[in-house]
Design a protein around this motif. Structure first.
Motif, PDB file in Angstrom:
ATOM      1  N   GLN A  51       0.700  -1.085   0.033  1.00 44.43           N
ATOM      2  CA  GLN A  51       0.105  -0.075  -0.113  1.00 44.43           C
ATOM      3  C   GLN A  51       1.018   1.365  -0.057  1.00 44.43           C
ATOM      4  O   GLN A  51       0.624   2.311  -0.586  1.00 44.43           O
ATOM      5  CB  GLN A  51      -0.995   0.046   1.298  1.00 44.43           C
ATOM      6  CG  GLN A  51      -2.117  -1.006   1.170  1.00 44.43           C
ATOM      7  CD  GLN A  51      -3.177  -0.745   2.277  1.00 44.43           C
ATOM      8  OE1 GLN A  51      -2.720  -0.555   3.279  1.00 44.43           O
ATOM      9  NE2 GLN A  51      -4.173  -0.952   1.715  1.00 44.43           N
ATOM     10  N   GLN A  52       1.957   1.462   0.461  1.00 44.51           N
ATOM     11  CA  GLN A  52       2.829   2.321   0.609  1.00 44.51           C
ATOM     12  C   GLN A  52       3.618   2.295  -0.849  1.00 44.51           C
ATOM     13  O   GLN A  52       3.566   3.676  -1.226  1.00 44.51           O
ATOM     14  CB  GLN A  52       4.051   2.050   1.592  1.00 44.51           C
ATOM     15  CG  GLN A  52       3.553   2.269   3.018  1.00 44.51           C
ATOM     16  CD  GLN A  52       4.707   1.894   3.996  1.00 44.51           C
ATOM     17  OE1 GLN A  52       5.306   1.105   3.786  1.00 44.51           O
ATOM     18  NE2 GLN A  52       4.742   2.865   4.967  1.00 44.51           N
ATOM     19  N   LEU A  53       3.921   1.383  -1.595  1.00 40.98           N
ATOM     20  CA  LEU A  53       4.384   1.578  -2.662  1.00 40.98           C
ATOM     21  C   LEU A  53       3.129   1.905  -3.738  1.00 40.98           C
ATOM     22  O   LEU A  53       3.624   2.770  -4.592  1.00 40.98           O
ATOM     23  CB  LEU A  53       5.029   0.344  -3.387  1.00 40.98           C
ATOM     24  CG  LEU A  53       6.398   0.050  -2.644  1.00 40.98           C
ATOM     25  CD1 LEU A  53       6.740  -1.325  -2.834  1.00 40.98           C
ATOM     26  CD2 LEU A  53       7.396   1.068  -3.108  1.00 40.98           C
ATOM     27  N   ARG A  54       2.041   1.764  -3.333  1.00 44.60           N
ATOM     28  CA  ARG A  54       1.099   1.930  -4.166  1.00 44.60           C
ATOM     29  C   ARG A  54       0.848   3.541  -4.220  1.00 44.60           C
ATOM     30  O   ARG A  54       0.609   4.257  -5.279  1.00 44.60           O
ATOM     31  CB  ARG A  54      -0.419   1.459  -3.876  1.00 44.60           C
ATOM     32  CG  ARG A  54      -1.606   1.500  -4.678  1.00 44.60           C
ATOM     33  CD  ARG A  54      -2.761   0.841  -4.039  1.00 44.60           C
ATOM     34  NE  ARG A  54      -4.155   1.149  -4.877  1.00 44.60           N
ATOM     35  CZ  ARG A  54      -5.242   0.583  -5.060  1.00 44.60           C
ATOM     36  NH1 ARG A  54      -5.287  -0.440  -3.814  1.00 44.60           N
ATOM     37  NH2 ARG A  54      -6.082   0.889  -5.797  1.00 44.60           N
ATOM     38  N   GLN A  55       0.951   4.059  -3.011  1.00 43.59           N
ATOM     39  CA  GLN A  55       1.146   5.714  -2.940  1.00 43.59           C
ATOM     40  C   GLN A  55       2.089   6.336  -3.760  1.00 43.59           C
ATOM     41  O   GLN A  55       1.789   7.262  -4.386  1.00 43.59           O
ATOM     42  CB  GLN A  55       1.308   5.860  -1.509  1.00 43.59           C
ATOM     43  CG  GLN A  55       1.111   7.289  -1.142  1.00 43.59           C
ATOM     44  CD  GLN A  55      -0.293   7.714  -1.238  1.00 43.59           C
ATOM     45  OE1 GLN A  55      -0.935   8.423  -2.001  1.00 43.59           O
ATOM     46  NE2 GLN A  55      -0.986   7.500  -0.006  1.00 43.59           N
ATOM     47  N   LEU A  56       3.378   5.427  -3.739  1.00 51.46           N
ATOM     48  CA  LEU A  56       4.497   6.078  -4.561  1.00 51.46           C
ATOM     49  C   LEU A  56       4.220   5.935  -6.116  1.00 51.46           C
ATOM     50  O   LEU A  56       4.379   7.038  -6.745  1.00 51.46           O
ATOM     51  CB  LEU A  56       5.991   5.490  -4.270  1.00 51.46           C
ATOM     52  CG  LEU A  56       6.320   5.477  -2.860  1.00 51.46           C
ATOM     53  CD1 LEU A  56       7.599   4.835  -2.776  1.00 51.46           C
ATOM     54  CD2 LEU A  56       6.370   6.917  -2.427  1.00 51.46           C
ATOM     55  N   ALA A  95       1.230   5.982  -7.643  1.00 48.89           N
ATOM     56  CA  ALA A  95       0.211   6.910  -7.964  1.00 48.89           C
ATOM     57  C   ALA A  95       0.839   8.460  -7.774  1.00 48.89           C
ATOM     58  O   ALA A  95       0.440   9.325  -8.528  1.00 48.89           O
ATOM     59  CB  ALA A  95      -0.979   6.958  -6.743  1.00 48.89           C
ATOM     60  N   ALA A 109      -3.274   3.291  -9.448  1.00 52.75           N
ATOM     61  CA  ALA A 109      -3.458   4.571  -9.105  1.00 52.75           C
ATOM     62  C   ALA A 109      -4.935   4.835  -9.515  1.00 52.75           C
ATOM     63  O   ALA A 109      -5.455   6.257  -9.116  1.00 52.75           O
ATOM     64  CB  ALA A 109      -2.793   5.398 -10.138  1.00 52.75           C
TER      65      ALA A 109
END
Lengths: 484, 95
Positions: free
Chosen positions: A376-381, A383, A431
């Motif tokens: 989920q943290q990488l998903r933030q990056l 996006a 994203a």
């Protein structure tokens, strides 16, 4: 008739050159003749289709027809259809008849479309080749020894093969765009929340989105218009206004800034596919667009991130299949746990079980931080990369897939190799952005897709760019010969 | 992360999937390969990054606490493997 646009068919219906019944029978005849080879349908709903066609003819005669009235299309077998079996290509739901329609199905039915049937797909939309279907793989109409892509492989094969005018699909990691690319059709995955997920069997709820596969952006605009918009019954439905997609198709592309991410043109991309994509980009430059180099530095991590997020959500969503309320139940269970375990083991195929187990593991005590939280943290990056890119450019483009359609069976023994098919499409889902694939110049007789990624709710822009490209070129008009 | 057959048996139990003894090794290989792919994530330091659970920045909608659905029990139960008097039947749970 199967090579005409929706607008041309609607004009033919209005002018009474043919009736919706005749048009529907034309497609049913083609399905009967050609689909034993393509296997693009799981269920053909002949009676329902003819009844809808007659109703559409009534509306046309009464002067009450819209742009989609009487147009025969097909639904991916993941959308619930009242009265027509919805299997999700799984043994688990082989006997399932939904008690209600999905919102997307209901909205399209309201416009008077004719549902020819339910298209083949990877089981529970988990796959990139249609080979995980309980009903056997659909085949690519351009070369029936090759896969149509997946998971909306039956929809792509049916549209490309002229077995429907258009078909719905769903896209969790590329499941509309990748088969559209491999079968040479236009496919759009809208922004997350744009089309209702109500009645769409859930795979990964933070990624799933409904869209369409068509022969042109013009057709896609008409269908998306009917499908999109807020739905009270979907808790993540977007309240955003739906623009008039058809009205914006002709907008001028002068000054359009196209971003090419370095990460989408690197190692692993087939040289022929790259050449076709670059030839299409040159056409867009002639139409006034400018090309800019950009970077999505975290995009290469989208496949590993996806194979945590999607299995985690799938393991939760598919917990509902318990052999109690609906779906497959094993024979003579000795106790409740045996009932659950054997019903699920018999009802689900290998790939579905793999993903359920990966998700179960990633969410289990002690592993959550290392897998799910990290993803989920990488998903933030990932996006964030897109947010920054859209400060510089209007549309991001690249290949939809790294290569053309592969042979049936080529990747079935290697799940990780199969997953890498979606290397260019997955980041878009993470994203939540809209993505579209249009056919460009083929390589060795096999279709190639150009992918366009837009900012949030920029479907109209993507359809506009795709339409202008399709007005200037005729790659999208190429059609395979009917199989012998 | 390499999983062995014992790990797979435990995960399969958590997921309520019957996996035959003879299939455990095959799943152990597949799942280990997938986890190796997944572990590419470790290449990036994500200290302090806010996790993103969902693509839309929205809060859950609320609705008035009123009945909005009609009773369709009979329609729903036509899909059930076994029912009686409107109830779903399962093997005996309490001795």
């Amino acid at each position: 008739m199967h090579d005409q646009s929706i607008a041309e068919l609607a004009e033919g219906l209005r002018a009474r050159r043919f009736s919706s019944r005749e048009l529907t029978q034309h497609f049913l005849e083609r399905i009967e003749r050609i689909d034993p080879t393509l296997n693009s349908y799981i269920t053909v709903s002949t009676d329902v289709a003819l009844a809808a066609a007659d109703a559409a003819d009534g509306r046309i005669a009464a002067g009450d027809a819209g742009p989609l009235t009487g147009i025969p299309l097909a639904h991916k077998d993941i959308f619930l259809t009242r009265g027509i079996r919805t299997s999700c290509a799984s043994r688990m739901l082989d006997n399932f008849i939904a008690p209600f329609d999905a919102t997307v199905v209901e909205r399209l039915a309201g416009t008077g479309v004719v549902t020819l049937g339910k298209t083949n797909m990877d089981e529970f939309a988990m796959g990139s080749s249609n080979e995980t279907s309980y009903y056997g793989p659909a085949r690519n109409p351009w070369d029936t020894t090759r896969v149509p892509g997946g998971s909306s492989g039956g929809s792509a094969a049916a549209v490309a093969g002229g077995l429907c005018v258009a078909a719905t699909g769903t896209d969790t990691g590329g499941s509309i765009r990748q088969p559209a690319a491999l079968c040479g059709v236009t496919g759009i995955k809208p922004t997350y929340g744009r089309c209702s997920r109500w009645g769409m069997i859930a795979f990964a709820s933070s990624l799933d989105q409904a869209g369409v596969l068509t022969r042109s952006a013009e057709d896609a605009a008409l269908l998306l218009q009917a499908m999109a918009g807020f739905d009270q019954r979907d808790s993540t439905s977007a309240r955003e206004m739906v623009p008039d997609y058809s009205a914006g198709l002709g907008d001028d592309l002068t000054g359009l800034r196209i971003g090419l991410p370095a990460e989408y043109f690197g190692e692993g991309l087939d040289a022929g596919v790259e050449a076709s994509v670059r030839a299409a980009l040159a056409e867009l430059e002639k139409l006034g667009a400018t090309i800019h180099d950009i970077s999505l530095p975290n995009a290469p991590l989208s496949v590993p991130v996806y194979y945590v997020v999607a299995p985690a959500e799938c393991s939760s969503n598919l917990a509902r299949f318990d052999g109690v309320r609906y779906g497959h139940r094993c024979e003579a269970p000795k106790d409740l746990e045996d009932l659950y375990k054997r019903s699920r083991a018999e009802g689900f195929g290998d790939e579905v079980k793999r993903r359920i187990m990966v998700g179960t593991y990633a969410l289990s005590a002690g592993y959550y931080d290392a897998y799910y939280l990290k993803a989920q943290q990488l998903r933030q990056l990932i996006a964030g990369d897109f947010r920054r890119a859209f400060e510089q450019v209007d549309v991001i483009m690249g290949p939809t897939t790294p290569a053309t359609a592969f042979e049936l069976g080529a990747k079935t023994d290697d799940p990780v190799a199969m997953y890498l098919n979606d290397i260019y499409t997955i980041a878009t889902n993470l994203a939540g952005l809209p993505g579209l694939s249009v056919p460009v110049a083929p390589v060795n007789g096999l279709p190639v897709g150009l992918q366009m990624i837009g900012d949030t709710f920029a479907e109209g822009r993507l359809l506009n760019v795709a339409h202008r490209l399709q007005q200037a070129t005729d790659w999208h008009r190429a059609a395979p010969a009917d199989p012998a | 992360m390499a999983l062995d057959t014992k790990d797979v048996a435990k995960i399969a139990h958590l997921a309520r999937l019957e996996v035959a003894e003879s299939e455990l090794a095959h799943y152990a290989t597949d799942l280990s390969n997938i986890l190796t792919l997944v572990e590419q994530m470790d290449a990036v330091d994500t200290t302090g990054v806010t996790p993103m659970a969902h693509p839309l920045h929205m809060s859950q909608r609320l609705r008035p606490d009123a009945v909005t659905e009609a009773d369709q029990r009979d329609a729903f139960q036509t899909n059930a493997p076994a029912t009686e008097n409107g109830l779903y039947l399962v093997p005996k749970v309490i001795e």
